[in-house]
Each structure stands twice: as C-alpha cells, then as structure tokens.
Design a protein around this motif. Structure first.
Motif, mmCIF file in Angstrom:
data_model
loop_
_atom_site.group_PDB
_atom_site.id
_atom_site.type_symbol
_atom_site.label_atom_id
_atom_site.label_comp_id
_atom_site.label_asym_id
_atom_site.label_seq_id
_atom_site.Cartn_x
_atom_site.Cartn_y
_atom_site.Cartn_z
ATOM 1 N N GLN A 1 -44.206 49.971 -6.522
ATOM 2 C CA GLN A 1 -43.315 49.699 -7.394
ATOM 3 C C GLN A 1 -42.928 50.888 -8.414
ATOM 4 O OE1 GLN A 1 -44.164 46.236 -9.776
ATOM 5 N NE2 GLN A 1 -46.341 46.553 -9.402
ATOM 6 N N PRO A 2 -41.712 51.030 -8.852
ATOM 7 C CA PRO A 2 -41.519 52.252 -9.485
ATOM 8 C C PRO A 2 -41.609 51.886 -11.141
ATOM 9 C CG PRO A 2 -39.467 51.166 -9.142
ATOM 10 C CD PRO A 2 -40.496 50.513 -8.326
ATOM 11 N N SER A 3 -42.201 50.577 -11.259
ATOM 12 C CA SER A 3 -42.355 50.241 -12.984
ATOM 13 C C SER A 3 -43.251 51.151 -13.683
ATOM 14 C CB SER A 3 -42.776 48.880 -12.965
ATOM 15 O OG SER A 3 -43.840 48.566 -12.220
ATOM 16 N N TYR A 4 -44.170 51.939 -12.899
ATOM 17 C CA TYR A 4 -45.230 52.341 -13.955
ATOM 18 C C TYR A 4 -44.571 53.833 -14.205
ATOM 19 C CZ TYR A 4 -48.307 49.119 -12.214
ATOM 20 O OH TYR A 4 -49.007 47.852 -11.704
ATOM 21 N N PHE A 5 -43.770 54.277 -13.592
ATOM 22 C CA PHE A 5 -42.770 55.675 -13.828
ATOM 23 C C PHE A 5 -41.925 55.309 -15.160
ATOM 24 C CE2 PHE A 5 -44.134 56.127 -9.701
ATOM 25 C CZ PHE A 5 -44.262 57.747 -9.629
ATOM 26 N N ILE A 6 -41.404 53.756 -14.953
ATOM 27 C CA ILE A 6 -40.462 53.653 -15.976
ATOM 28 C C ILE A 6 -41.092 53.508 -17.310
ATOM 29 C CG2 ILE A 6 -38.882 51.844 -16.828
ATOM 30 C CD1 ILE A 6 -38.177 51.196 -13.840
ATOM 31 N N VAL A 7 -42.280 52.771 -17.373
ATOM 32 C CA VAL A 7 -43.013 52.683 -18.589
ATOM 33 C C VAL A 7 -43.488 53.858 -19.085
ATOM 34 C CG1 VAL A 7 -45.421 51.475 -19.399
ATOM 35 C CG2 VAL A 7 -43.958 50.183 -17.878
ATOM 36 N N SER A 8 -43.896 54.768 -18.286
ATOM 37 C CA SER A 8 -44.172 55.963 -18.571
ATOM 38 C C SER A 8 -43.205 56.740 -19.563
ATOM 39 C CB SER A 8 -44.967 57.114 -17.643
ATOM 40 O OG SER A 8 -46.248 56.434 -17.129
#
Length: 203
Positions: A62-69
């Motif tokens: 999931q791309p959420s970790y890129f978004i959170v960063s």
C-alpha cells in the motif's frame, strides 16, 4: 476500524520520517533527499523484519507510507524554524517512533506464529534498524552502536509486552504500555546520562 497497531504504525512512520528529515537538514540535503532519508528511516526496520519473516515488505502492499512520509516532509517545511532549530526535536520524534514501531514489530511477528523471543528480536529490529540505515547513508556513526540506551530500550519494551501478555491485560493496554515503556527508558536514559559501558581495547 483502525486498531491500535495501525495507529502506532502510521504515527511511528510520521515520527521516524521527521527524525530522519531533521538529520538530513543538518547535512543540507534538498527536499527530495530529505524525503528519501525520512522514508528510509520510517520503513527500513520494518523492511528488514518482513524479509526475515519471509513476507512481502509492508510498504509494497500500500502507498500510504509514502504519503505519510510526504506529509512529514510538508510538516518539516512548514514548521522548519521549530523543527530544524530545536535541538530536542530529533530526539523527541525518534523516541516516539522507536516505541511505536516496537509494538508493530511484536504484534506482526506474533501474528505470524513465532514465539515471544523471536517477537522481541523482531520488535527491536523494527524499532532500531531504520535509524541505523539512516545513519549509515548520511555518514554518521549508527546510534544503535553507541553507548546510548537505544536497542536495549526496545528489548525492555518487548519484555514488558511479554509480562503484560501473560498477565492477561487487554491488547490495546499492553501495546500502549509497551510503547510507553520504550519511550520512557529512552527519555530517562538520556536525561540522566545512563549508558551501556564502553568495550575498551588495550590501552
């Protein structure tokens, strides 16, 4: 419904990313470089953990970790005067990320059916290896190898988790106590200059 582990995961990602970006700013990295350092800090430990657990690294699903960063970078840019100039900023966010990621590592390892001692090792890796990779790529001595109480704080948190689990405490409570214990150990160790004895060679 988001559970406590998910909250720890995303909050820890945000906190660790900021700690990495804080150090990147001291090295005069550009925005992209700072983002990369922050992202590696946030996902590095969990990536090593997942590889050892023989599962797909979590950030690839999931791309959420890129978004959170990315949100962490935006936070640093907007509040740079407070984040970059305050000397305690790195320590605060690093301690928070450390405690939260230990919980994530413990919970995931136990969910895979491994025994508690393996979970403690994986919790320590999840919490500390991202910072170690960060320090290596920015040419700093890894914090985990210094005399600071860092990885040992993760081990202590794992032991707290084990004790609370055997005591039958509710899951959310034992996870909260675990994260809090890791953060507390880090804060107390730094505040009172408690450290591991240095292994000295021949003088």
């Amino acid at each position: 419904m988001i559970d406590f582990v998910s909250i720890c995961d995303y909050t820890g990602t945000f906190a660790f990313a900021i700690s990495g970006m804080r150090l990147a700013s001291a090295k005069q990295f550009d925005w992209f470089g700072a983002y990369v350092v922050g992202l590696i800090t946030a996902v590095g430990g969990g990536t090593v953990r997942d590889m050892l657990l023989n599962t797909t690294p979590f950030w690839m699903e999931q791309p959420s970790y890129f978004i959170v960063s990315g949100l962490a970078l935006l936070f640093v840019i907007v509040f740079r005067r407070h984040v970059i100039k305050l000397t305690n900023t790195f320590f605060i966010f690093d301690a928070i990320g450390l405690g939260l990621f230990v919980v994530v590592g413990l919970a995931k390892t136990l969910a895979f059916g491994f025994p508690m001692w393996v979970a403690i090792v994986m919790g320590t890796i999840t919490g500390s290896f991202g910072g170690m990779i960060r320090d290596i790529i920015i040419n700093e001595e890894p914090l985990v190898f210094r005399k600071d109480i860092y990885a040992l704080a993760c081990v202590f948190g794992g032991c707290v988790y084990c004790i609370c689990l055997r005591a039958g405490l509710p899951t959310a409570l034992l996870q909260f106590l675990t994260a809090f214990s890791v953060i507390l150990v880090r804060v107390v160790a730094v505040k009172y200059h408690i450290s591991v004895p240095v292994l000295k060679g021949e003088e």
